[in-house]
Design a protein around this motif. Structure first.
Motif, PDB file in Angstrom:
ATOM      1  N   UNK A  69       3.854  -0.612  12.909  1.00 40.70           N
ATOM      2  CA  UNK A  69       3.850   0.722  12.293  1.00 40.70           C
ATOM      3  C   UNK A  69       4.382   0.664  10.862  1.00 40.70           C
ATOM      4  N   UNK A  70       5.399  -0.159  10.633  1.00 40.87           N
ATOM      5  CA  UNK A  70       5.975  -0.289   9.298  1.00 40.87           C
ATOM      6  C   UNK A  70       4.971  -0.911   8.327  1.00 40.87           C
ATOM      7  N   UNK A  71       4.241  -1.921   8.792  1.00 37.20           N
ATOM      8  CA  UNK A  71       3.236  -2.557   7.947  1.00 37.20           C
ATOM      9  C   UNK A  71       2.109  -1.586   7.602  1.00 37.20           C
ATOM     10  N   UNK A  72       1.672  -0.808   8.583  1.00 32.42           N
ATOM     11  CA  UNK A  72       0.613   0.179   8.344  1.00 32.42           C
ATOM     12  C   UNK A  72       1.066   1.188   7.301  1.00 32.42           C
ATOM     13  N   UNK A  73       2.279   1.677   7.448  1.00 29.10           N
ATOM     14  CA  UNK A  73       2.812   2.659   6.498  1.00 29.10           C
ATOM     15  C   UNK A  73       2.907   2.059   5.096  1.00 29.10           C
ATOM     16  N   UNK A  74       3.421   0.847   4.995  1.00 29.19           N
ATOM     17  CA  UNK A  74       3.563   0.188   3.706  1.00 29.19           C
ATOM     18  C   UNK A  74       2.204  -0.039   3.034  1.00 29.19           C
ATOM     19  N   UNK A  75       1.230  -0.503   3.794  1.00 26.30           N
ATOM     20  CA  UNK A  75      -0.105  -0.740   3.238  1.00 26.30           C
ATOM     21  C   UNK A  75      -0.760   0.561   2.780  1.00 26.30           C
ATOM     22  N   UNK A  76      -0.620   1.610   3.569  1.00 21.78           N
ATOM     23  CA  UNK A  76      -1.212   2.900   3.184  1.00 21.78           C
ATOM     24  C   UNK A  76      -0.588   3.430   1.901  1.00 21.78           C
ATOM     25  N   UNK A  77       0.727   3.341   1.789  1.00 27.11           N
ATOM     26  CA  UNK A  77       1.404   3.787   0.573  1.00 27.11           C
ATOM     27  C   UNK A  77       0.932   2.951  -0.617  1.00 27.11           C
ATOM     28  N   UNK A  78       0.844   1.642  -0.418  1.00 26.44           N
ATOM     29  CA  UNK A  78       0.409   0.775  -1.505  1.00 26.44           C
ATOM     30  C   UNK A  78      -0.999   1.143  -1.973  1.00 26.44           C
ATOM     31  N   UNK A  79      -1.936   1.290  -1.051  1.00 25.34           N
ATOM     32  CA  UNK A  79      -3.319   1.563  -1.445  1.00 25.34           C
ATOM     33  C   UNK A  79      -3.527   2.973  -1.993  1.00 25.34           C
ATOM     34  N   UNK A  80      -2.598   3.880  -1.738  1.00 30.96           N
ATOM     35  CA  UNK A  80      -2.668   5.214  -2.359  1.00 30.96           C
ATOM     36  C   UNK A  80      -2.354   5.135  -3.843  1.00 30.96           C
ATOM     37  N   UNK A  81      -1.515   4.180  -4.233  1.00 28.92           N
ATOM     38  CA  UNK A  81      -1.074   4.103  -5.623  1.00 28.92           C
ATOM     39  C   UNK A  81      -1.764   2.998  -6.416  1.00 28.92           C
ATOM     40  N   UNK A  82      -2.356   2.030  -5.754  1.00 29.82           N
ATOM     41  CA  UNK A  82      -2.984   0.895  -6.438  1.00 29.82           C
ATOM     42  C   UNK A  82      -4.362   1.301  -6.951  1.00 29.82           C
ATOM     43  N   UNK A  83      -4.582   1.148  -8.248  1.00 31.36           N
ATOM     44  CA  UNK A  83      -5.843   1.561  -8.867  1.00 31.36           C
ATOM     45  C   UNK A  83      -6.846   0.406  -8.841  1.00 31.36           C
ATOM     46  N   UNK A  84      -7.719   0.430  -7.849  1.00 35.13           N
ATOM     47  CA  UNK A  84      -8.675  -0.674  -7.734  1.00 35.13           C
ATOM     48  C   UNK A  84      -9.740  -0.615  -8.826  1.00 35.13           C
ATOM     49  N   UNK A  85      -9.889   0.532  -9.481  1.00 36.46           N
ATOM     50  CA  UNK A  85     -10.878   0.656 -10.561  1.00 36.46           C
ATOM     51  C   UNK A  85     -10.532  -0.217 -11.762  1.00 36.46           C
ATOM     52  N   UNK A 120     -15.306   0.572  -3.882  1.00 32.69           N
ATOM     53  CA  UNK A 120     -15.357  -0.848  -3.539  1.00 32.69           C
ATOM     54  C   UNK A 120     -15.278  -1.689  -4.799  1.00 32.69           C
ATOM     55  N   UNK A 121     -14.634  -2.829  -4.672  1.00 33.03           N
ATOM     56  CA  UNK A 121     -14.433  -3.737  -5.786  1.00 33.03           C
ATOM     57  C   UNK A 121     -14.651  -5.163  -5.296  1.00 33.03           C
ATOM     58  N   UNK A 122     -15.328  -5.943  -6.113  1.00 35.99           N
ATOM     59  CA  UNK A 122     -15.507  -7.369  -5.856  1.00 35.99           C
ATOM     60  C   UNK A 122     -14.991  -8.111  -7.080  1.00 35.99           C
ATOM     61  N   UNK A 123     -14.208  -9.151  -6.866  1.00 40.49           N
ATOM     62  CA  UNK A 123     -13.745  -9.957  -7.989  1.00 40.49           C
ATOM     63  C   UNK A 123     -13.632 -11.414  -7.555  1.00 40.49           C
ATOM     64  N   UNK A 124     -13.770 -12.285  -8.541  1.00 42.63           N
ATOM     65  CA  UNK A 124     -13.631 -13.717  -8.305  1.00 42.63           C
ATOM     66  C   UNK A 124     -12.613 -14.243  -9.304  1.00 42.63           C
ATOM     67  N   UNK A 125     -11.579 -14.886  -8.792  1.00 36.61           N
ATOM     68  CA  UNK A 125     -10.501 -15.418  -9.616  1.00 36.61           C
ATOM     69  C   UNK A 125     -10.593 -16.941  -9.556  1.00 36.61           C
TER      70      UNK A 125
END
Length: 161
Positions: A69-85, A120-125
């Motif tokens: 549950x803690x991991x799910x919460x942390x990931x959701x918070x992260x993806x709400x603020x992370x600008x994939x654009x 959606x985003x695709x990148x190659x590093x």
């Protein structure tokens, strides 16, 4: 009274909408070896790690588990603020000698596919350290067993973006 009901329904609808955030992340990492591959699939509720070993001959199912549950919460918070654009299509750094590539002497290549809500985003590093993606990999490392974490450091790559 009607205003209170409208307000209650609005708050309920908004909370359901926020909790329904969907994301999936697919990462392929060769770890700087030509015939090796670590493949990560991370979704709202689970993590799957597979790979290729023995110089690309053997498929390995390393791990399949549900997030806490803690991991799910942390990931959701992260993806709400992370600008994939803001992620570019590719990042490439220099490699010391592209004319001499062997199984052990190969640039590190990380392919990343990210689906967050309706984006959606695709990148190659390729042999590069990307500062903007550093918090992303730190967040992912937090849910991975230590032996398969990315642990990306700027000094390990030919370029920094």
């Amino acid at each position: 009274m009607i205003m209170k009901w409208k307000l209650c329904f609005s708050v309920l609808f908004l909370s359901l909408q926020m909790s329904a955030q969907q994301f999936s992340v697919f990462i392929s990492d060769n770890r700087g070896s030509q015939n090796l591959s670590y493949n990560y699939t991370i979704t709202n509720d689970s993590l799957i790690i597979t790979g290729l070993s023995d110089y690309g001959k053997t498929e390995v199912n390393y791990l399949s588990k549900k997030h806490s549950k803690e991991q799910i919460k942390s990931l959701k918070i992260f993806f709400k603020t992370f600008l994939i654009d803001s992620i570019h299509e590719s990042y490439a750094g220099e490699f010391t000698n592209f004319t001499y590539i062997t199984a052990e002497h190969c640039p590190r290549v990380i392919e990343l596919k990210m689906y967050v809500d309706h984006k959606k985003v695709f990148t190659k590093i390729t042999n590069a350290y990307v500062k903007y993606l550093s918090p992303f990999f730190d967040e992912i490392d937090a849910i991975l067993p230590e032996e398969v974490q990315f642990k990306l450091q700027p000094d390990d790559f030919g370029a920094t973006y």
